[in-house]
Write an enzyme that holds these catalytic residues in place. Structure first.
Site, mmCIF file in Angstrom:
data_model
loop_
_atom_site.group_PDB
_atom_site.id
_atom_site.type_symbol
_atom_site.label_atom_id
_atom_site.label_comp_id
_atom_site.label_asym_id
_atom_site.label_seq_id
_atom_site.Cartn_x
_atom_site.Cartn_y
_atom_site.Cartn_z
ATOM 1 N N ASP A 77 135.271 85.993 33.791
ATOM 2 C CA ASP A 77 134.540 87.107 33.184
ATOM 3 C C ASP A 77 134.193 88.105 34.284
ATOM 4 O OD1 ASP A 77 133.923 86.649 30.258
ATOM 5 O OD2 ASP A 77 133.235 84.741 31.071
ATOM 6 N N ARG A 85 131.474 87.351 38.031
ATOM 7 C CA ARG A 85 131.476 85.986 38.558
ATOM 8 C C ARG A 85 131.897 85.999 40.027
ATOM 9 N NH1 ARG A 85 128.938 85.877 34.410
ATOM 10 N NH2 ARG A 85 129.661 84.951 32.460
ATOM 11 N N LYS A 177 137.416 92.189 24.167
ATOM 12 C CA LYS A 177 136.503 91.297 23.449
ATOM 13 C C LYS A 177 135.362 92.110 22.831
ATOM 14 C CE LYS A 177 134.027 90.156 27.740
ATOM 15 N NZ LYS A 177 133.743 89.133 28.744
ATOM 16 N N HIS A 178 134.734 91.634 21.784
ATOM 17 C CA HIS A 178 134.828 90.348 21.111
ATOM 18 C C HIS A 178 135.267 90.618 19.679
ATOM 19 C CE1 HIS A 178 131.731 90.152 24.279
ATOM 20 N NE2 HIS A 178 132.124 88.896 24.469
ATOM 21 N N HIS A 190 125.588 83.044 21.749
ATOM 22 C CA HIS A 190 125.416 81.909 22.651
ATOM 23 C C HIS A 190 124.391 80.932 22.082
ATOM 24 C CE1 HIS A 190 127.003 84.864 25.579
ATOM 25 N NE2 HIS A 190 127.456 83.818 26.221
ATOM 26 N N ASP A 259 136.147 82.733 22.181
ATOM 27 C CA ASP A 259 134.940 82.718 22.997
ATOM 28 C C ASP A 259 134.582 81.250 23.211
ATOM 29 O OD1 ASP A 259 132.817 83.680 24.471
ATOM 30 O OD2 ASP A 259 132.130 85.075 22.931
#
Length: 504
Positions: A77, A85, A177-178, A190, A259
């Site tokens: 990501d 990241r 995305k998404h 999440h 995802d």
């Protein structure tokens, strides 16, 4: 296409070829090396896989993964801005989508895409799970926000294409995305099931166009959202064959990636294993298992997170519930992507990049005029009024404090500590009212953050609000009486831009 009967070993390989797990550590653990040798599709990197104190560590890690499987997909990501990241500890050096959307220069967005692609190539990564193609039409959206280019469909479509073209110019796959659009939700998938209470006509008009534009531009991959659109039924889009068919009807024949299967809409309902089976049956090609260090993995280790999905897929394939042809089709798309990513960029690309701090500073909006920090001896009081962190971004350092410390002594104050006594001390004497005070927020609609701003404004009207969240529409009443710098995100580059504006 006719195939010979599948042996047990071949079936295990076909199952492995559609799984993309996370893992713990900065080197290849034994279970992962074994799975890769047995055909595992690849991995997704998270911040805990990156050691910023060891130059070359990520590239060496990628080399180790490809030693076990030369055709591995290595994803990350890497959106720029809030979500990074590869630069998680120090913060992204590349502006995020909201910065680029506010600036609205397509060439700059394409350059940001190339910068992300270059960062990935240097790390041995061939898939960046970006850009965000969601149209953030709901200002209360807790998970998209500044990760999107904006709330205007045409603007988001144009910048999504520019970002895709920039990333893929480096022969790194982009992943829009998404799908089919997470921009009008008020829940974070999440942590909860997210519903989009819109008709499909509304979705087609406002939220699907950026994904259509990405498909038309040749985007390598798309990521599905765990969102429920009532007109398509009560299954999240990732598990919904109608959503998968919708994407393919748009002419997209690239990788459809789920995802993370450890997110609540899947984890707390059918579970990651069954979720993987349903996702493949719904049209997905690659199953993102998730981050094994997330608190909600219930203490399971990384190998267990992978085997839960692997075992469920293998059982479903052996029973015939998951047709082998579904696995073959998905594996073929993965192989096609890898073959594309192994080629060199078509033409030499410029290695010079814009001054990203200058780019982020130009995108900032200043309301009511902001004070300038001219006295290098002044102690800057920085009140952090934020009330949490975005799950996609994860917890981060206070990049604004770090940027300020290059110029000033900084006194950091948590909003929870800003009580009546602290405010009295902040007010102090008449002379002390000239001391610089900054209040950092990321949600101007948050009652808690607004209360902190009001309390500070009552005793320190010279304070400056630094808004790292969504900016209100131009011309609308401000949420605070304070001078405000809207910087459209919270990252190292945006923090440096704010300091550049305050210390010209």
């Amino acid at each position: 296409m006719n195939h010979s009967p599948t042996t047990a070993a071949e079936l295990r390989g076909l199952v492995n070829a559609v799984i993309l797990p996370g893992f713990v550590g900065t080197t290849v653990p034994g279970w992962l090396a074994g799975a890769l040798k047995n055909g595992l599709a690849g991995v997704v990197y998270f911040a805990h896989n990156i050691d910023p104190d060891a130059p070359g560590q990520v590239a060496a890690l990628s080399a180790g993964i490809r030693a076990a499987n030369p055709n591995a997909v290595i994803g990350v990501d890497e959106e720029g801005g809030n979500v990074t990241r590869l630069q998680a500890r120090e913060g992204s050096s590349i502006p995020g989508a909201a910065v680029l959307g506010a600036l609205d220069e397509l060439s700059t967005t394409a350059a940001a895409g190339r910068a992300i692609g270059r960062l990935c190539r240097e790390a041995g990564v061939n898939l960046t799970i970006a850009p965000v193609a969601d149209v953030n039409t709901n200002p209360l959206n807790p998970v998209i926000g500044v990760r999107a280019f904006g709330a205007d469909t045409a603007l988001v479509s144009a910048h999504t294409v520019a970002a895709v073209q920039g990333i893929q110019a480096m022969r790194v796959g982009a992943c829009a995305k998404h799908f089919p659009g997470h921009g009008d939700t008020v829940a974070d998938s999440h942590m909860d099931a997210a519903r989009v209470e819109l008709s499909m006509a509304d979705m087609r008009e406002h939220h699907l166009p950026p994904f259509q534009a990405a498909a038309d531009a040749g985007v390598a991959a798309m990521m599905s959202a765990h969102i429920i659109i009532p007109e398509l039924g009560e299954a999240p889009a990732t598990l919904n064959p109608l959503a998968g068919a919708l994407l393919r009807d748009m002419g997209f024949d690239g990788l459809l990636i789920t995802d993370a299967l450890d997110m609540a809409a899947v984890r707390a309902t059918v579970g990651p294993g069954e979720g993987g089976v349903l996702a493949l049956l719904a049209g997905s090609d690659l199953l993102c298992v998730g981050n094994p260090l997330n608190a909600y993995t219930s203490g399971r280790d990384d190998a267990s997170c992978y085997t839960e999905v692997y075992d469920a897929l293998l059982a479903a394939a052996e029973s015939g519930r998951l047709p082998v042809e579904v696995l073959r089709r998905a594996g073929a798309r993965v192989a096609t992507f890898v073959q594309w990513s192994q080629q060199e960029p078509a033409a030499p690309l410029p290695v010079t990049e814009p001054d990203w701090v200058e780019v982020a500073a130009r995108a900032c909006r200043v309301d009511q005029g902001a004070a300038v920090l001219t006295d290098s001896e002044a102690v800057v009081t920085l009140i952090d009024a934020r009330t949490g962190h975005n799950m996609a971004a994860g917890p981060t350092e206070n990049f604004l404090a770090s940027a300020l410390m290059d110029w000033h002594e900084v006194q950091e104050v948590a909003a929870a500590a800003v009580d009546a006594q602290a405010l009295a001390e902040l007010a102090g004497t008449e002379e002390s009212l000239g001391e610089p005070v900054l209040v950092l927020v990321d949600c101007l609609s948050s009652p808690e953050q607004r209360a902190t701003l009001a309390a500070v404004a009552a005793v320190a009207p010279h304070a400056v609000c630094i808004n790292a969240g969504l900016a209100p529409a131009a011309g609308t009443p401000s949420a605070t009486a304070l001078a405000t710098i809207h910087c459209h995100g919270f990252s190292r580059v945006s923090a440096a831009a704010v300091v550049r504006l305050l210390t010209p």
